[in-house]
Scaffold this motif. Sequence first.
Motif, mmCIF file in Angstrom:
data_model
loop_
_atom_site.group_PDB
_atom_site.id
_atom_site.type_symbol
_atom_site.label_atom_id
_atom_site.label_comp_id
_atom_site.label_asym_id
_atom_site.label_seq_id
_atom_site.Cartn_x
_atom_site.Cartn_y
_atom_site.Cartn_z
ATOM 1 N N TYR A 19 10.966 92.702 6.574
ATOM 2 C CA TYR A 19 10.012 93.603 7.225
ATOM 3 C C TYR A 19 8.939 92.793 7.960
ATOM 4 N N HIS A 20 8.333 91.847 7.267
ATOM 5 C CA HIS A 20 7.263 91.047 7.871
ATOM 6 C C HIS A 20 7.776 90.194 9.032
ATOM 7 N N LEU A 21 8.937 89.568 8.864
ATOM 8 C CA LEU A 21 9.516 88.749 9.931
ATOM 9 C C LEU A 21 9.820 89.592 11.163
ATOM 10 N N PRO B 118 -5.237 89.341 19.750
ATOM 11 C CA PRO B 118 -5.720 89.222 18.357
ATOM 12 C C PRO B 118 -4.788 89.882 17.344
ATOM 13 N N GLU B 119 -4.144 90.959 17.753
ATOM 14 C CA GLU B 119 -3.220 91.646 16.858
ATOM 15 C C GLU B 119 -1.980 90.794 16.583
ATOM 16 N N VAL B 120 -1.492 90.122 17.614
ATOM 17 C CA VAL B 120 -0.323 89.250 17.467
ATOM 18 C C VAL B 120 -0.658 88.089 16.534
ATOM 19 N N VAL B 121 -1.797 87.460 16.768
ATOM 20 C CA VAL B 121 -2.223 86.322 15.952
ATOM 21 C C VAL B 121 -2.406 86.755 14.498
ATOM 22 N N SER B 122 -3.030 87.903 14.310
ATOM 23 C CA SER B 122 -3.257 88.425 12.967
ATOM 24 C C SER B 122 -1.939 88.673 12.239
ATOM 25 N N THR B 123 -0.972 89.223 12.945
ATOM 26 C CA THR B 123 0.337 89.497 12.346
ATOM 27 C C THR B 123 1.037 88.201 11.939
ATOM 28 N N ILE B 124 0.949 87.191 12.780
ATOM 29 C CA ILE B 124 1.566 85.900 12.464
ATOM 30 C C ILE B 124 0.906 85.298 11.222
ATOM 31 N N GLN B 125 -0.413 85.322 11.181
ATOM 32 C CA GLN B 125 -1.132 84.754 10.035
ATOM 33 C C GLN B 125 -0.887 85.551 8.765
ATOM 34 N N HIS B 126 -0.758 86.866 8.904
ATOM 35 C CA HIS B 126 -0.485 87.712 7.742
ATOM 36 C C HIS B 126 0.903 87.382 7.169
ATOM 37 N N ALA C 28 2.390 84.543 7.306
ATOM 38 C CA ALA C 28 2.266 83.261 6.604
ATOM 39 C C ALA C 28 1.580 83.451 5.255
ATOM 40 N N SER C 29 0.588 84.323 5.199
ATOM 41 C CA SER C 29 -0.141 84.529 3.947
ATOM 42 C C SER C 29 0.753 85.155 2.878
ATOM 43 N N LYS C 30 1.782 85.868 3.309
ATOM 44 C CA LYS C 30 2.728 86.473 2.374
ATOM 45 C C LYS C 30 3.800 85.483 1.927
ATOM 46 N N GLY C 31 3.800 84.296 2.538
ATOM 47 C CA GLY C 31 4.753 83.269 2.148
ATOM 48 C C GLY C 31 6.106 83.421 2.827
ATOM 49 N N VAL C 32 6.185 84.282 3.829
ATOM 50 C CA VAL C 32 7.452 84.492 4.528
ATOM 51 C C VAL C 32 7.741 83.309 5.442
ATOM 52 N N ILE C 33 6.692 82.809 6.100
ATOM 53 C CA ILE C 33 6.814 81.596 6.898
ATOM 54 C C ILE C 33 5.760 80.611 6.413
ATOM 55 N N HIS C 34 5.946 79.343 6.694
ATOM 56 C CA HIS C 34 5.011 78.303 6.280
ATOM 57 C C HIS C 34 3.761 78.375 7.150
ATOM 58 N N LYS C 35 2.636 77.967 6.596
ATOM 59 C CA LYS C 35 1.374 78.039 7.342
ATOM 60 C C LYS C 35 1.400 77.160 8.588
ATOM 61 N N ASN C 36 2.131 76.053 8.544
ATOM 62 C CA ASN C 36 2.239 75.203 9.733
ATOM 63 C C ASN C 36 3.081 75.866 10.817
ATOM 64 N N GLU C 37 4.084 76.618 10.409
ATOM 65 C CA GLU C 37 4.879 77.367 11.384
ATOM 66 C C GLU C 37 4.011 78.434 12.046
ATOM 67 N N ALA C 38 3.183 79.085 11.247
ATOM 68 C CA ALA C 38 2.278 80.098 11.789
ATOM 69 C C ALA C 38 1.321 79.466 12.795
ATOM 70 N N ALA C 39 0.776 78.311 12.445
ATOM 71 C CA ALA C 39 -0.154 77.613 13.341
ATOM 72 C C ALA C 39 0.541 77.234 14.644
ATOM 73 N N ARG C 40 1.772 76.772 14.541
ATOM 74 C CA ARG C 40 2.535 76.393 15.728
ATOM 75 C C ARG C 40 2.807 77.608 16.616
ATOM 76 N N ARG C 41 3.181 78.721 16.000
ATOM 77 C CA ARG C 41 3.455 79.943 16.768
ATOM 78 C C ARG C 41 2.198 80.452 17.467
ATOM 79 N N VAL C 42 1.074 80.428 16.756
ATOM 80 C CA VAL C 42 -0.192 80.876 17.344
ATOM 81 C C VAL C 42 -0.565 79.967 18.509
ATOM 82 N N SER C 43 -0.398 78.678 18.322
ATOM 83 C CA SER C 43 -0.703 77.715 19.369
ATOM 84 C C SER C 43 0.128 77.996 20.621
#
Length: 92
Positions: free
Chosen positions: A23-25, A52-60, A62-77
């Motif tokens: 669901y999160h992915l 901001p909504e896209v960035v928030s969704t990506i970070q959320h 990562a916070s659920k552990g579905v993706i790694h925090k570094n992957e989230a940072a890379r996607r946001v970047s």
Amino acid sequence: MANTRQAAKRARRDAARRERNRYHLSKMRTYIKKFRTMLQEGRIEEAKAFLPEVVSTIQHTASKGVIHKNEAARRVSRIYELFNKALREAQG
């Protein structure tokens, strides 16, 4: 099929987690696709409001552990990189 009660419980738990992760992915990928489509169609202002909504969704995600925090940072970047590039092209 699980051979023990413990294995059966683990299978149920894994199924629930897999569903939650999917669901999160899926939500994250959909938001990213929407954002990229907006940029490709030249709807910069709409994309700016949606960013901001896209960035928030990506970070959320990562916070659920579905993706790694570094992957989230890379996607946001990369999202910001795309947005800034589209902004420069629209202005110049």
